[in-house]
Motif scaffolding. Sequence first.
Motif, mmCIF file in Angstrom:
data_model
loop_
_atom_site.group_PDB
_atom_site.id
_atom_site.type_symbol
_atom_site.label_atom_id
_atom_site.label_comp_id
_atom_site.label_asym_id
_atom_site.label_seq_id
_atom_site.Cartn_x
_atom_site.Cartn_y
_atom_site.Cartn_z
ATOM 1 N N HIS B 141 0.819 -1.203 0.000
ATOM 2 C CA HIS B 141 0.000 0.000 0.000
ATOM 3 C C HIS B 141 0.859 1.261 0.000
ATOM 4 O O HIS B 141 0.522 2.264 -0.646
ATOM 5 C CB HIS B 141 -0.951 -0.001 1.210
ATOM 6 C CG HIS B 141 -1.934 1.120 1.159
ATOM 7 N ND1 HIS B 141 -1.821 2.244 1.933
ATOM 8 C CD2 HIS B 141 -3.031 1.310 0.386
ATOM 9 C CE1 HIS B 141 -2.807 3.071 1.657
ATOM 10 N NE2 HIS B 141 -3.558 2.527 0.723
ATOM 11 N N GLN B 142 2.001 1.162 0.692
ATOM 12 C CA GLN B 142 2.944 2.292 0.727
ATOM 13 C C GLN B 142 3.477 2.581 -0.697
ATOM 14 O O GLN B 142 3.552 3.732 -1.107
ATOM 15 C CB GLN B 142 4.107 1.879 1.631
ATOM 16 C CG GLN B 142 4.741 2.979 2.418
ATOM 17 C CD GLN B 142 5.871 2.396 3.295
ATOM 18 O OE1 GLN B 142 5.710 1.326 3.928
ATOM 19 N NE2 GLN B 142 7.003 3.053 3.305
ATOM 20 N N VAL B 143 3.817 1.515 -1.425
ATOM 21 C CA VAL B 143 4.283 1.703 -2.813
ATOM 22 C C VAL B 143 3.145 2.271 -3.662
ATOM 23 O O VAL B 143 3.342 3.216 -4.436
ATOM 24 C CB VAL B 143 4.815 0.386 -3.433
ATOM 25 C CG1 VAL B 143 5.397 0.651 -4.816
ATOM 26 C CG2 VAL B 143 5.873 -0.270 -2.550
ATOM 27 N N LEU B 144 1.951 1.711 -3.489
ATOM 28 C CA LEU B 144 0.774 2.185 -4.237
ATOM 29 C C LEU B 144 0.581 3.692 -4.069
ATOM 30 O O LEU B 144 0.379 4.418 -5.053
ATOM 31 C CB LEU B 144 -0.476 1.432 -3.752
ATOM 32 C CG LEU B 144 -1.834 1.891 -4.292
ATOM 33 C CD1 LEU B 144 -1.927 1.708 -5.806
ATOM 34 C CD2 LEU B 144 -2.990 1.133 -3.619
ATOM 35 N N GLU B 145 0.651 4.162 -2.828
ATOM 36 C CA GLU B 145 0.432 5.590 -2.563
ATOM 37 C C GLU B 145 1.512 6.438 -3.225
ATOM 38 O O GLU B 145 1.233 7.528 -3.718
ATOM 39 C CB GLU B 145 0.388 5.851 -1.049
ATOM 40 C CG GLU B 145 -0.881 5.326 -0.386
ATOM 41 C CD GLU B 145 -2.169 5.860 -1.022
ATOM 42 O OE1 GLU B 145 -2.288 7.093 -1.170
ATOM 43 O OE2 GLU B 145 -3.048 5.047 -1.390
ATOM 44 N N GLN B 146 2.758 5.910 -3.268
ATOM 45 C CA GLN B 146 3.837 6.669 -3.903
ATOM 46 C C GLN B 146 3.633 6.732 -5.429
ATOM 47 O O GLN B 146 3.878 7.769 -6.038
ATOM 48 C CB GLN B 146 5.178 6.015 -3.572
ATOM 49 C CG GLN B 146 6.319 7.007 -3.611
ATOM 50 C CD GLN B 146 7.564 6.488 -2.903
ATOM 51 O OE1 GLN B 146 7.862 5.296 -2.945
ATOM 52 N NE2 GLN B 146 8.296 7.374 -2.271
ATOM 53 N N GLU B 147 3.140 5.642 -6.013
ATOM 54 C CA GLU B 147 2.876 5.643 -7.464
ATOM 55 C C GLU B 147 1.759 6.635 -7.797
ATOM 56 O O GLU B 147 1.839 7.364 -8.785
ATOM 57 C CB GLU B 147 2.467 4.246 -7.964
ATOM 58 C CG GLU B 147 3.450 3.109 -7.685
ATOM 59 C CD GLU B 147 4.774 3.188 -8.428
ATOM 60 O OE1 GLU B 147 5.014 4.161 -9.157
ATOM 61 O OE2 GLU B 147 5.593 2.268 -8.253
ATOM 62 N N LYS B 148 0.717 6.661 -6.964
ATOM 63 C CA LYS B 148 -0.395 7.600 -7.192
ATOM 64 C C LYS B 148 0.116 9.038 -7.093
ATOM 65 O O LYS B 148 -0.278 9.901 -7.884
ATOM 66 C CB LYS B 148 -1.500 7.382 -6.150
ATOM 67 C CG LYS B 148 -2.384 6.173 -6.421
ATOM 68 C CD LYS B 148 -3.528 6.143 -5.405
ATOM 69 C CE LYS B 148 -4.374 4.902 -5.532
ATOM 70 N NZ LYS B 148 -5.324 4.764 -4.402
ATOM 71 N N SER B 149 0.962 9.279 -6.119
ATOM 72 C CA SER B 149 1.489 10.624 -5.916
ATOM 73 C C SER B 149 2.376 11.044 -7.095
ATOM 74 O O SER B 149 2.321 12.193 -7.550
ATOM 75 C CB SER B 149 2.214 10.640 -4.569
ATOM 76 O OG SER B 149 3.265 11.527 -4.581
ATOM 77 N N THR B 150 3.169 10.105 -7.641
ATOM 78 C CA THR B 150 3.988 10.408 -8.828
ATOM 79 C C THR B 150 3.091 10.738 -10.018
ATOM 80 O O THR B 150 3.346 11.693 -10.762
ATOM 81 C CB THR B 150 4.903 9.205 -9.174
ATOM 82 O OG1 THR B 150 5.769 8.969 -8.059
ATOM 83 C CG2 THR B 150 5.722 9.450 -10.425
ATOM 84 N N ASP B 151 2.017 9.956 -10.192
ATOM 85 C CA ASP B 151 1.093 10.212 -11.303
ATOM 86 C C ASP B 151 0.481 11.609 -11.185
ATOM 87 O O ASP B 151 0.378 12.341 -12.171
ATOM 88 C CB ASP B 151 0.003 9.132 -11.312
ATOM 89 C CG ASP B 151 -0.960 9.330 -12.470
ATOM 90 O OD1 ASP B 151 -0.481 9.359 -13.627
ATOM 91 O OD2 ASP B 151 -2.176 9.489 -12.238
#
Lengths: 167, 167
Positions: B141-151
């Motif tokens: 979930h931590q990686v997921l949130e970082q990917e969303k933030s990059t997008d």
Amino acid sequence: MGLFSKDIKTLDDLFIHMLQDIYYAEQQITKALPKMIAKASDPQLKQAFQTHLGETEEHVKMVEQVFRMHGHDPKGVTCPAIDGIIEEAQDLAGEVADPEVLDAALLAAAQAVEHYEITRYGTLTAWAKQLGREDCAGVLHQVLEQEKSTDQKLSRIADSKVNAKAA
Amino acid sequence: MGLFSKDIKTLDDLFIHMLQDIYYAEQQITKALPKMIAKASDPQLKQAFQTHLGETEEHVKMVEQVFRMHGHDPKGVTCPAIDGIIEEAQDLAGEVADPEVLDAALLAAAQAVEHYEITRYGTLTAWAKQLGREDCAGVLHQVLEQEKSTDQKLSRIADSKVNAKAA
């Protein structure tokens, strides 16, 4: 695509290229969905795929409408991204025997397709606005919202039953 | 993948397969990003790609951590989806001569990569929870949130300057 010919000179050229990309993608999705419907076991998942097939056929027409609004004939270009996403979905489905685990795999594959469409329609809507084509942007945004809504519906089906049945 | 061998029997097998898929994908992204950094002209876009390269290297380690938490050695499987998305990005970049139009194309390509990661980490987080692995779900979930933030960061760069400069 005219590889290495540097055919894309302006944002308008890039917009048309991306429209051709998503036009091809929507057509490939129209071909892939009936196979996913046939493989799905959960009635709600089957129905969600069926509904999305109808929507995808509608999106093909909406993309054709955007081509014409912008003075171009609808045309597709082969796009490795959607081909890869669909190939991976079919490979994965071929590896799963249990019908409930297969439903979880099919649902994840459908969400990968949705996210490809979400990113492309998001980009296309932004480029249409930048090109001053609010009319095109309006149609593209409508498709974008429908793709997002389908993705959310799939997440609800995953969370409420499909993942639990697969576990 | 052991095609047609029906190697995936449980949701746990499917989870491990998808972890191998994203592990391979993150490694391919690590190889693709330096080329995108070299091609980008806008300093803010170049910097965003550079930052994301650092994050991607971190994500490789986090996925390895999830493998180990779940009692498996880290291993990748060739995945046609990310290969297709990266191939398409490179084909498209090869067709654009103007540096400002190229920036718009590179940014769109990076967002397609992000959305692939978002859908996969979303699925992996849900499956980890379903399997009772809250520890794995937490990292994913931590990686997921970082990917969303990059997008989202890429969307802001597109809207605030890159698309306008390309038009």
